[in-house]
Design a protein around this motif. Structure first.
Motif, PDB file in Angstrom:
ATOM      1  N   GLN A 143      34.379 121.833  -5.738  1.00 62.30           N
ATOM      2  CA  GLN A 143      34.685 120.397  -5.177  1.00 62.30           C
ATOM      3  C   GLN A 143      36.068 119.985  -5.696  1.00 62.30           C
ATOM      4  N   ASN A 144      36.621 119.102  -5.027  1.00 58.43           N
ATOM      5  CA  ASN A 144      37.942 118.601  -5.498  1.00 58.43           C
ATOM      6  C   ASN A 144      37.722 117.127  -5.577  1.00 58.43           C
ATOM      7  N   PHE A 145      38.165 116.524  -6.397  1.00 54.27           N
ATOM      8  CA  PHE A 145      37.978 114.753  -6.378  1.00 54.27           C
ATOM      9  C   PHE A 145      39.486 114.137  -6.765  1.00 54.27           C
ATOM     10  N   VAL A 146      39.681 113.131  -6.107  1.00 58.25           N
ATOM     11  CA  VAL A 146      40.812 112.407  -6.511  1.00 58.25           C
ATOM     12  C   VAL A 146      40.299 111.197  -7.386  1.00 58.25           C
ATOM     13  N   VAL A 147      40.765 111.178  -8.550  1.00 61.83           N
ATOM     14  CA  VAL A 147      40.089 110.135  -9.739  1.00 61.83           C
ATOM     15  C   VAL A 147      41.386 109.187 -10.142  1.00 61.83           C
ATOM     16  N   SER A 148      41.250 108.119 -10.143  1.00 62.33           N
ATOM     17  CA  SER A 148      42.180 107.301 -10.681  1.00 62.33           C
ATOM     18  C   SER A 148      41.887 106.675 -11.990  1.00 62.33           C
ATOM     19  N   GLN A 194      37.939 103.540 -14.707  1.00 62.25           N
ATOM     20  CA  GLN A 194      38.256 104.657 -13.733  1.00 62.25           C
ATOM     21  C   GLN A 194      37.454 104.236 -12.252  1.00 62.25           C
ATOM     22  N   PRO A 195      38.216 103.345 -11.537  1.00 56.59           N
ATOM     23  CA  PRO A 195      37.638 102.489 -10.560  1.00 56.59           C
ATOM     24  C   PRO A 195      37.316 103.295  -9.206  1.00 56.59           C
ATOM     25  N   SER A 196      38.319 104.342  -9.140  1.00 58.61           N
ATOM     26  CA  SER A 196      38.193 105.115  -7.707  1.00 58.61           C
ATOM     27  C   SER A 196      37.960 106.605  -7.991  1.00 58.61           C
ATOM     28  N   VAL A 197      36.886 106.985  -7.420  1.00 55.72           N
ATOM     29  CA  VAL A 197      36.612 108.461  -7.244  1.00 55.72           C
ATOM     30  C   VAL A 197      36.426 108.890  -5.946  1.00 55.72           C
ATOM     31  N   VAL A 198      37.237 109.901  -5.293  1.00 57.93           N
ATOM     32  CA  VAL A 198      36.784 110.474  -4.097  1.00 57.93           C
ATOM     33  C   VAL A 198      36.634 111.656  -3.966  1.00 57.93           C
ATOM     34  N   LEU A 199      35.701 112.175  -3.169  1.00 62.86           N
ATOM     35  CA  LEU A 199      35.446 113.508  -3.061  1.00 62.86           C
ATOM     36  C   LEU A 199      36.390 114.066  -1.832  1.00 62.86           C
ATOM     37  N   THR A 200      37.315 114.974  -2.103  1.00 56.36           N
ATOM     38  CA  THR A 200      37.970 115.311  -1.048  1.00 56.36           C
ATOM     39  C   THR A 200      37.829 116.657  -0.415  1.00 56.36           C
ATOM     40  N   GLU A 201      37.114 117.390  -1.141  1.00 54.66           N
ATOM     41  CA  GLU A 201      36.642 118.892  -0.559  1.00 54.66           C
ATOM     42  C   GLU A 201      35.572 119.395  -1.396  1.00 54.66           C
ATOM     43  N   CYS A 202      34.565 120.057  -0.558  1.00 54.78           N
ATOM     44  CA  CYS A 202      33.420 120.386  -1.168  1.00 54.78           C
ATOM     45  C   CYS A 202      33.122 121.998  -0.482  1.00 54.78           C
ATOM     46  N   ILE A 203      33.208 123.003  -0.921  1.00 56.81           N
ATOM     47  CA  ILE A 203      33.004 124.399  -0.476  1.00 56.81           C
ATOM     48  C   ILE A 203      31.891 125.193  -1.276  1.00 56.81           C
ATOM     49  N   PRO A 204      30.847 125.735  -0.625  1.00 58.78           N
ATOM     50  CA  PRO A 204      30.585 125.222   0.923  1.00 58.78           C
ATOM     51  C   PRO A 204      29.874 124.099   0.995  1.00 58.78           C
ATOM     52  N   GLU A 205      29.491 123.645   2.148  1.00 59.75           N
ATOM     53  CA  GLU A 205      28.687 122.513   2.163  1.00 59.75           C
ATOM     54  C   GLU A 205      27.420 122.518   1.241  1.00 59.75           C
TER      55      GLU A 205
END
Length: 530
Positions: free
Chosen positions: A298-303, A258-269
């Motif tokens: 929070q939303n993540f894009v996970v590969s 699982q080499p890639s994890v990107v936080l794309t949205e986090c509500i609230p800050e």
């Protein structure tokens, strides 16, 4: 009438010894007199205060500053706490030392090594500390998604592509870092190819490195990318005094599969976006709050790649050659894994007998559990996993915890992984599986529950799930915690969540001034698959 101090803002919320922190709010008092500020239950000494007014306090952080709760107090009353994190303990990027020249690698200690071996890199301009620098190693991945079939006449070379992965600090891969020398373990998932050092000033030239695979091999394929959402709701908040309620969300972990994890949205800050792989949200509660629902998401894009291993047990290398820190961390008992329990130790001895080979021991324990324990399909039982040994049945959580405990009791480094299974319809279920370490090969995945027949809608029908899930793992497992995630509690009222999607010691906490509130943690959901 004595006024209660109220902290409205702490700037910055993350700092290091010597930094200036500004606390703003009200009712601090025009002068300090007998009043004080505490960081992590330690009261600052007089030399730490720069200025003090009724609405602002400036302090310089002492050398022994601790993370945790920050409180402003007088001789009789104390404020509701705020949260502070010590930058020295945060395993994320910090401001690098100013460096103008890029890293230069002049030599490596060996050109042929195994997974877990120590590599010494000599050169210059690496930086006096690692901070946000890293050593990257070649890895091989499938070039196309599993949903796009590779042509039957395509060769292996056309179906794979070369990528790079960094050495993993969570596996204690980095043993030493200076401006002229780096000592780093070959990380799980590395393959024959090249390596390079990267610092804020640039990348070094590539150096060739051969990764031997005499004892076994690991391959990655069937890539899937998920848009994953974690969320929790809070309602019915009633407090006696202004106070903070904190929520701790795990960030999906980075692993070889699982080499890639990107936080794309986090509500609230969030209050803190990444503290020891955790997102911290803080709700500032007061008596005048409206009776409404507060949501954190929070939303993540996970590969995630499917992982296959092939092991020759006769060529497995001894643990004496591996990282001592990793071995200690992955064999000791902890708050979730009862590896030192007498029943676990006795059962482990009964199963493995005089067998010494760690791969064979892990297989014996796996077969024993499947043959002797019945699987309950439903998760969420309130009993403890140790009851499984006596009751001869358990759910996926029990199977994973007890399997990990039996491995550790047998001297085999092992973790319980937690996260979700994603089925064909994008539905998710909380799930737990395992991995054990073989020196020279890396982490071997094992899903005992799926091997025992746990049903779920896989994209690929497994004719022999029992055989497949010892040593292999599909790309429908999204990992949210690896091993136990220890979070230091900052206040007395903390909430733990057994059978949750992460093995985490604290999920939420509040002070005694929070008289009542209701929280609902939603199971992770998949918003899209790519």
């Amino acid at each position: 009438m004595r006024r209660t101090p109220i902290i409205e803002n702490l700037k910055p919320p993350i700092g290091s010894p010597g930094d200036i922190v500004i606390i703003t709010g009200k009712n601090f008092g025009a002068t300090r007199n007998a009043s004080y500020v505490e960081f992590g239950k330690s009261r600052l000494t007089a030399s730490s205060y720069i200025s003090w007014s009724d609405t602002e306090i400036k302090v310089v952080l002492p050398a022994n500053v601790q993370d945790g709760l920050v409180v402003v107090g007088t001789d009789r009353v104390r404020s509701a706490p705020a949260f502070f994190a010590n930058e020295r303990d945060i395993p994320v990027a910090v401001m690098p030392t100013t460096q103008t020249a890029g890293p230069v690698v002049t030599a490596v200690s060996q050109n042929s090594l195994y997974i877990g071996d120590l590599l010494i890199i000599s050169g210059s301009n690496f930086g006096s500390t690692r901070e946000n620098s890293a050593v990257y190693f070649t890895t091989e991945r499938e070039a196309v998604s599993s949903r796009t079939p590779v042509a039957s006449n395509a060769g292996a070379a056309s179906a794979m592509r070369v990528q790079y992965i960094p050495a993993n600090r969570n596996d204690f891969d980095y043993e030493f870092w200076s401006d002229t020398e780096i000592r780093v373990r070959i990380p799980d998932g590395a393959a024959t190819g090249t390596i390079y050092v990267e610092t804020p000033s640039g990348r070094s030239t590539l150096q060739k490195l051969t990764i031997e695979s005499r004892g076994g091999t690991k391959t990655f394929g069937s890539l899937r990318t998920y848009l994953l959402q974690l969320a929790a709701d809070v309602t019915d908040v009633i407090v006696a005094e202004p106070t903070a309620i904190r929520f701790y969300f795990p960030r999906p972990v980075v692993t070889a599969a699982q080499p890639s994890v990107v936080l794309t949205e986090c509500i609230p800050e969030p209050a803190v976006a990444d503290y020891q792989n955790t997102i911290i949200h803080q709700l500032q509660a007061s008596k005048s709050m409206l009776p409404q629902k507060y949501r954190f998401s929070q939303n993540f894009v996970v590969s995630v790649y499917e992982m296959h291993t092939s092991v020759n047990p006769q060529l497995v290398r001894p643990y004496a050659d591996m990282s001592e820190m990793l071995y200690a961390a992955a064999t000791r008992p902890d708050s979730f894994i009862p590896a030192a329990d007498k029943a676990v130790i006795a059962l482990a001895r009964q199963i493995v007998g005089n067998v010494a080979n760690p791969y064979n021991k892990a297989r014996l324990i796996y077969n024993y559990m499947i043959d002797n324990y019945r699987l309950n399909e439903s998760n969420g039982a309130t009993r403890v996993p140790l009851d499984m040994i006596r009751r001869k049945r358990g759910d996926a959580y029990d199977f994973a915890i007890i399997y990990t405990a039996l491995l550790r009791a047998s001297g085999i480094p092992a973790f319980t992984d937690s996260g979700v299974l994603v089925d064909r319809d994008m539905g998710t279920r909380n799930h737990w599986w395992c991995e054990f370490y073989l020196n020279g090969i890396g982490w071997i995945p094992v899903d005992v529950a799926l091997g025992a027949g746990l049903s779920y809608q896989s994209w690929v029908n497994r004719e022999n799930a029992r055989e497949y899930y010892f040593g292999n793992l599909d790309s429908q497992h999204v990992t949210l915690s690896r091993g136990v995630h220890e979070i230091k509690p900052g206040s007395a009222n903390m909430v733990q969540r057994p059978h949750a999607y992460a093995l985490q010691t604290v999920w939420e906490e509040s002070s005694h001034d929070a008289l009542k509130y209701s929280s609902f943690w939603a199971d992770p959901i998949v918003l899209g698959v790519y």
